[in-house]
Design a protein around this motif. Structure first.
Motif, PDB file in Angstrom:
ATOM      1  N   VAL A  79       0.861  -1.194   0.000  1.00  0.00           N
ATOM      2  CA  VAL A  79       0.000   0.000   0.000  1.00  0.00           C
ATOM      3  C   VAL A  79       0.891   1.236   0.000  1.00  0.00           C
ATOM      4  O   VAL A  79       1.714   1.417   0.900  1.00  0.00           O
ATOM      5  CB  VAL A  79      -0.919   0.021   1.241  1.00  0.00           C
ATOM      6  CG1 VAL A  79      -1.906   1.179   1.133  1.00  0.00           C
ATOM      7  CG2 VAL A  79      -1.649  -1.301   1.408  1.00  0.00           C
ATOM      8  N   LYS A  80       0.717   2.104  -1.018  1.00  0.00           N
ATOM      9  CA  LYS A  80       1.490   3.348  -1.075  1.00  0.00           C
ATOM     10  C   LYS A  80       0.906   4.349  -0.090  1.00  0.00           C
ATOM     11  O   LYS A  80      -0.295   4.647  -0.124  1.00  0.00           O
ATOM     12  CB  LYS A  80       1.437   3.937  -2.488  1.00  0.00           C
ATOM     13  CG  LYS A  80       2.690   3.697  -3.303  1.00  0.00           C
ATOM     14  CD  LYS A  80       2.688   4.506  -4.570  1.00  0.00           C
ATOM     15  CE  LYS A  80       4.019   4.279  -5.269  1.00  0.00           C
ATOM     16  NZ  LYS A  80       4.090   4.985  -6.552  1.00  0.00           N
ATOM     17  N   GLU A 101      -4.047   5.037  15.232  1.00  0.00           N
ATOM     18  CA  GLU A 101      -4.817   4.300  16.239  1.00  0.00           C
ATOM     19  C   GLU A 101      -5.777   3.290  15.618  1.00  0.00           C
ATOM     20  O   GLU A 101      -5.858   2.131  16.038  1.00  0.00           O
ATOM     21  CB  GLU A 101      -5.583   5.281  17.122  1.00  0.00           C
ATOM     22  CG  GLU A 101      -6.315   4.606  18.278  1.00  0.00           C
ATOM     23  CD  GLU A 101      -7.048   5.600  19.169  1.00  0.00           C
ATOM     24  OE1 GLU A 101      -7.814   5.151  20.042  1.00  0.00           O
ATOM     25  OE2 GLU A 101      -6.859   6.825  18.978  1.00  0.00           O
ATOM     26  N   LYS A 102      -6.524   3.725  14.599  1.00  0.00           N
ATOM     27  CA  LYS A 102      -7.517   2.832  13.998  1.00  0.00           C
ATOM     28  C   LYS A 102      -6.862   1.689  13.226  1.00  0.00           C
ATOM     29  O   LYS A 102      -7.366   0.558  13.202  1.00  0.00           O
ATOM     30  CB  LYS A 102      -8.471   3.623  13.103  1.00  0.00           C
ATOM     31  CG  LYS A 102      -9.416   4.513  13.902  1.00  0.00           C
ATOM     32  CD  LYS A 102     -10.538   5.072  13.051  1.00  0.00           C
ATOM     33  CE  LYS A 102     -11.500   5.882  13.924  1.00  0.00           C
ATOM     34  NZ  LYS A 102     -12.569   6.518  13.133  1.00  0.00           N
ATOM     35  N   VAL A 103      -5.737   1.976  12.591  1.00  0.00           N
ATOM     36  CA  VAL A 103      -4.995   0.920  11.892  1.00  0.00           C
ATOM     37  C   VAL A 103      -4.506  -0.115  12.895  1.00  0.00           C
ATOM     38  O   VAL A 103      -4.648  -1.332  12.682  1.00  0.00           O
ATOM     39  CB  VAL A 103      -3.809   1.512  11.083  1.00  0.00           C
ATOM     40  CG1 VAL A 103      -2.925   0.380  10.529  1.00  0.00           C
ATOM     41  CG2 VAL A 103      -4.320   2.388   9.943  1.00  0.00           C
ATOM     42  N   LYS A 143      -6.851   3.131   4.059  1.00  0.00           N
ATOM     43  CA  LYS A 143      -7.441   4.065   3.083  1.00  0.00           C
ATOM     44  C   LYS A 143      -8.461   4.992   3.733  1.00  0.00           C
ATOM     45  O   LYS A 143      -8.504   6.194   3.434  1.00  0.00           O
ATOM     46  CB  LYS A 143      -8.108   3.276   1.945  1.00  0.00           C
ATOM     47  CG  LYS A 143      -7.119   2.587   1.021  1.00  0.00           C
ATOM     48  CD  LYS A 143      -7.846   1.780  -0.054  1.00  0.00           C
ATOM     49  CE  LYS A 143      -6.841   1.139  -1.021  1.00  0.00           C
ATOM     50  NZ  LYS A 143      -7.530   0.278  -2.024  1.00  0.00           N
ATOM     51  N   SER A 144      -9.267   4.440   4.621  1.00  0.00           N
ATOM     52  CA  SER A 144     -10.312   5.252   5.264  1.00  0.00           C
ATOM     53  C   SER A 144      -9.738   6.344   6.146  1.00  0.00           C
ATOM     54  O   SER A 144     -10.375   7.363   6.405  1.00  0.00           O
ATOM     55  CB  SER A 144     -11.256   4.366   6.079  1.00  0.00           C
ATOM     56  OG  SER A 144     -10.594   3.850   7.226  1.00  0.00           O
ATOM     57  N   GLU A 145      -8.509   6.142   6.617  1.00  0.00           N
ATOM     58  CA  GLU A 145      -7.835   7.130   7.440  1.00  0.00           C
ATOM     59  C   GLU A 145      -7.071   8.165   6.620  1.00  0.00           C
ATOM     60  O   GLU A 145      -6.311   8.979   7.145  1.00  0.00           O
ATOM     61  CB  GLU A 145      -6.870   6.443   8.416  1.00  0.00           C
ATOM     62  CG  GLU A 145      -7.544   5.666   9.521  1.00  0.00           C
ATOM     63  CD  GLU A 145      -8.326   6.555  10.465  1.00  0.00           C
ATOM     64  OE1 GLU A 145      -7.699   7.319  11.240  1.00  0.00           O
ATOM     65  OE2 GLU A 145      -9.577   6.542  10.399  1.00  0.00           O
ATOM     66  N   ALA A 192      -7.475 -15.293   4.211  1.00  0.00           N
ATOM     67  CA  ALA A 192      -6.292 -14.428   4.199  1.00  0.00           C
ATOM     68  C   ALA A 192      -6.573 -13.144   3.431  1.00  0.00           C
ATOM     69  O   ALA A 192      -6.211 -12.037   3.869  1.00  0.00           O
ATOM     70  CB  ALA A 192      -5.113 -15.174   3.589  1.00  0.00           C
ATOM     71  N   LYS A 193      -7.234 -13.275   2.269  1.00  0.00           N
ATOM     72  CA  LYS A 193      -7.567 -12.093   1.460  1.00  0.00           C
ATOM     73  C   LYS A 193      -8.534 -11.179   2.196  1.00  0.00           C
ATOM     74  O   LYS A 193      -8.390  -9.943   2.181  1.00  0.00           O
ATOM     75  CB  LYS A 193      -8.170 -12.530   0.130  1.00  0.00           C
ATOM     76  CG  LYS A 193      -7.173 -13.155  -0.836  1.00  0.00           C
ATOM     77  CD  LYS A 193      -7.861 -13.692  -2.077  1.00  0.00           C
ATOM     78  CE  LYS A 193      -6.872 -14.400  -2.996  1.00  0.00           C
ATOM     79  NZ  LYS A 193      -7.546 -15.048  -4.149  1.00  0.00           N
ATOM     80  N   GLU A 194      -9.520 -11.777   2.828  1.00  0.00           N
ATOM     81  CA  GLU A 194     -10.529 -11.004   3.569  1.00  0.00           C
ATOM     82  C   GLU A 194      -9.877 -10.191   4.686  1.00  0.00           C
ATOM     83  O   GLU A 194     -10.156  -8.995   4.856  1.00  0.00           O
ATOM     84  CB  GLU A 194     -11.560 -11.975   4.147  1.00  0.00           C
ATOM     85  CG  GLU A 194     -12.605 -11.341   5.038  1.00  0.00           C
ATOM     86  CD  GLU A 194     -13.385 -12.388   5.837  1.00  0.00           C
ATOM     87  OE1 GLU A 194     -13.632 -12.137   7.031  1.00  0.00           O
ATOM     88  OE2 GLU A 194     -13.719 -13.454   5.278  1.00  0.00           O
ATOM     89  N   CYS A 195      -8.997 -10.822   5.457  1.00  0.00           N
ATOM     90  CA  CYS A 195      -8.340 -10.135   6.584  1.00  0.00           C
ATOM     91  C   CYS A 195      -7.376  -9.057   6.089  1.00  0.00           C
ATOM     92  O   CYS A 195      -7.287  -7.972   6.682  1.00  0.00           O
ATOM     93  CB  CYS A 195      -7.606 -11.149   7.459  1.00  0.00           C
ATOM     94  SG  CYS A 195      -8.701 -12.251   8.372  1.00  0.00           S
ATOM     95  N   CYS A 196      -6.683  -9.359   5.023  1.00  0.00           N
ATOM     96  CA  CYS A 196      -5.753  -8.387   4.443  1.00  0.00           C
ATOM     97  C   CYS A 196      -6.515  -7.146   3.980  1.00  0.00           C
ATOM     98  O   CYS A 196      -6.085  -6.015   4.223  1.00  0.00           O
ATOM     99  CB  CYS A 196      -5.003  -9.033   3.283  1.00  0.00           C
ATOM    100  SG  CYS A 196      -3.690  -8.017   2.591  1.00  0.00           S
ATOM    101  N   GLN A 197      -7.640  -7.356   3.330  1.00  0.00           N
ATOM    102  CA  GLN A 197      -8.426  -6.244   2.803  1.00  0.00           C
ATOM    103  C   GLN A 197      -8.965  -5.359   3.919  1.00  0.00           C
ATOM    104  O   GLN A 197      -9.051  -4.132   3.767  1.00  0.00           O
ATOM    105  CB  GLN A 197      -9.581  -6.772   1.947  1.00  0.00           C
ATOM    106  CG  GLN A 197     -10.214  -5.713   1.054  1.00  0.00           C
ATOM    107  CD  GLN A 197      -9.214  -5.073   0.105  1.00  0.00           C
ATOM    108  OE1 GLN A 197      -8.457  -5.759  -0.591  1.00  0.00           O
ATOM    109  NE2 GLN A 197      -9.173  -3.738   0.099  1.00  0.00           N
ATOM    110  N   LYS A 198      -9.324  -5.953   5.057  1.00  0.00           N
ATOM    111  CA  LYS A 198      -9.810  -5.165   6.195  1.00  0.00           C
ATOM    112  C   LYS A 198      -8.758  -4.138   6.630  1.00  0.00           C
ATOM    113  O   LYS A 198      -9.078  -2.978   6.923  1.00  0.00           O
ATOM    114  CB  LYS A 198     -10.140  -6.079   7.376  1.00  0.00           C
ATOM    115  CG  LYS A 198     -11.427  -6.871   7.219  1.00  0.00           C
ATOM    116  CD  LYS A 198     -11.638  -7.738   8.460  1.00  0.00           C
ATOM    117  CE  LYS A 198     -12.908  -8.591   8.339  1.00  0.00           C
ATOM    118  NZ  LYS A 198     -13.105  -9.457   9.525  1.00  0.00           N
ATOM    119  N   ILE A 199      -7.520  -4.558   6.679  1.00  0.00           N
ATOM    120  CA  ILE A 199      -6.434  -3.655   7.109  1.00  0.00           C
ATOM    121  C   ILE A 199      -6.195  -2.579   6.056  1.00  0.00           C
ATOM    122  O   ILE A 199      -6.043  -1.396   6.376  1.00  0.00           O
ATOM    123  CB  ILE A 199      -5.150  -4.470   7.390  1.00  0.00           C
ATOM    124  CG1 ILE A 199      -5.380  -5.417   8.571  1.00  0.00           C
ATOM    125  CG2 ILE A 199      -3.973  -3.532   7.669  1.00  0.00           C
ATOM    126  CD1 ILE A 199      -4.304  -6.449   8.764  1.00  0.00           C
TER     127      ILE A 199
END
Length: 448
Positions: A376-377, A388-390, A442-444, A430-437
């Protein structure tokens, strides 16, 4: 450091790394070892099969000899062979021209000290200062003080002999596939296996300067998988461009990566009484499945930062016998101070022959967990990692996975990237958990 990362000075040939860089590196090495030792320095150079490797070899040789030291040329050879020759033939320094598993248009310069290890950081820092300074800082040698270039292809043959003598059993009757990645191992791997009596089958051993690592070798293992199965081979080994990595394939075409090789060899060494430390050195990228399998057989482990130099450092400091990376850089301290793909393959063969079984059987108790790795860039790496949220999301995913997976979020050492790695019992999980992070980052508003 500005130029020398964990794997040497690397960049696109004549762009990120150009011929003038190589000449100045040669000038510095030639002067440093001549001055330090009071005589003409003795420096050995190897190269892989890239078109630009010949240009860099000439520039390094010119720099070394113009500073009053001697350049000994191994020609096309592997990185571990340079390491072996430096320490066994009393060279002051070794240079390997290679970009390892990268495409042909990239190249690199790796420096190896007199012990056959990667050069220390303080030396590299001095060299980098010189690269960015005026070349007139070093006087040109004149008259009888000018160095000479020596054809040293015999050193490569001595390395082949060394590899052969590390094995005390015959490979007769075993069908072995070797994928040389159209790289440096094409001059070495087959002679070794032929001498040990194997039925040797080789692919990607016709380099043309541009095909190194192209759909071949340890980073494109599907070529060897197909070849092993179609030809009914017992085992296969794939190397990268400079042959410091090895990835194995069993008779059914299943891939055994660096983690699998560490497991097979460490277990064998323990059973043979050759693992007195009862510990292996890994990096933080090793698979959770390896750790669970090691726990089952009572072998301890340590985790280092990513990079085989950190693995070697841990091994040296704690007297460990084996360590390595998932990518196939495996170090056997009894035999070498750096990763050696061909040597690694010989140790796997030894474990298989001594235990009178095949590689598939040796890995049956090892379950490698699916792994997802995304880059992630980001605007600021430290700010992202401390957000904090991450951090909360990372904790949440870790709790969700419990002991059936793991999360590793780290910053790239050279690029504005955060690397998010997740291992779980299934690809989807694994993909699902990775995408959550990633979504939280991005949301931050932390991404570029």
């Amino acid at each position: 450091m500005k130029y020398f990362g964990t794997d040497g000075f690397r960049g696109e040939a004549n762009k990120g790394l150009n011929v003038y860089h190589a000449f100045k590196i040669g000038r510095f090495l030639g002067d440093y070892f001549k001055t330090d030792n009071g005589y003409n320095g003795k420096i050995v150079i190897g190269k892989d099969t890239r078109r630009s490797s010949y240009m860099f070899e000439d520039a390094l040789s010119a720099g070394i000899t113009s500073s009053g030291s001697n350049a000994h040329l191994l020609h096309v050879t592997t990185t571990p062979s340079v390491s072996y020759i430096v320490r066994s033939e009393n060279f002051d320094c070794g240079v390997m021209i290679t970009a390892s598993h990268n495409p042909f248009y990239d190249n690199g310069i790796k420096l190896i000290n007199s012990k056959g290890e990667k050069m220390k950081d303080d030396f590299l820092e001095e060299l980098e200062k010189y690269i960015d300074s005026d070349i007139k800082d070093i006087d040109l040698a004149v008259g009888e003080k000018i160095g000479r270039t020596v054809d040293f292809i015999g050193g490569r043959n001595r390395y082949i002999g060394y590899l052969i003598q590390t094995v005390n059993k015959s490979f007769e009757g075993i069908k072995v596939g070797l994928d040389c990645a159209n790289g440096a191992s094409f001059t070495i791997a087959k002679p070794v296996y032929d001498a040990l009596g194997a039925d040797t089958y080789v692919i990607n051993d016709k380099p043309n300067g541009f095909n190194i690592n192209v759909d071949s070798g340890s980073t494109h293992i599907n070529a060897l998988q197909k070849y092993v199965v179609e030809n009914g081979l017992d085992i296969g080994f794939a190397f990268d461009g400079d042959a410091d990595r090895c990835i194995a394939v069993d008779s059914k075409g299943n891939v055994v990566d660096g983690d699998g090789i560490i497991y097979v060899c460490a277990k064998y060494m323990k059973n043979e009484g050759k693992l007195p430390s009862n510990t292996v050195a890994t990096t933080i990228m090793s698979n959770i499945g390896l750790y669970k399998a090691l726990d089952q057989i009572g072998i301890s482990y340590v985790k280092t930062k990513v990079g085989d130099k950190y693995v070697h450092q841990a091994m040296e400091e704690n007297d460990y016998e084996i360590g390595g990376e998932q990518s196939g850089h495996i170090i056997f301290r009894k035999y070498a101070n750096t990763g050696d793909g061909i040597l690694t393959s010989l140790r796997v063969m030894e474990a298989m022959i001594d235990q009178k079984t095949d590689l598939k059987s040796l890995t049956r108790d090892l379950k490698i967990y699916p792994q997802v790795l995304e880059n992630v860039k980001v605007k600021d790496k430290e700010e992202t990692l401390s957000n904090e949220k991450v951090c909360q999301m990372i904790d949440q995913v870790n709790k969700e996975l419990a002991d059936s997976g793991r999360v590793l979020v780290r910053a790239s050492g050279t690029e504005p990237l955060i690397r998010v790695m997740v291992e779980a019992e299934s690809d989807n999980k694994a993909k699902e958990c990775c995408q959550k992070i990633i979504d939280t980052i991005k949301s931050e508003n932390l991404t570029i």
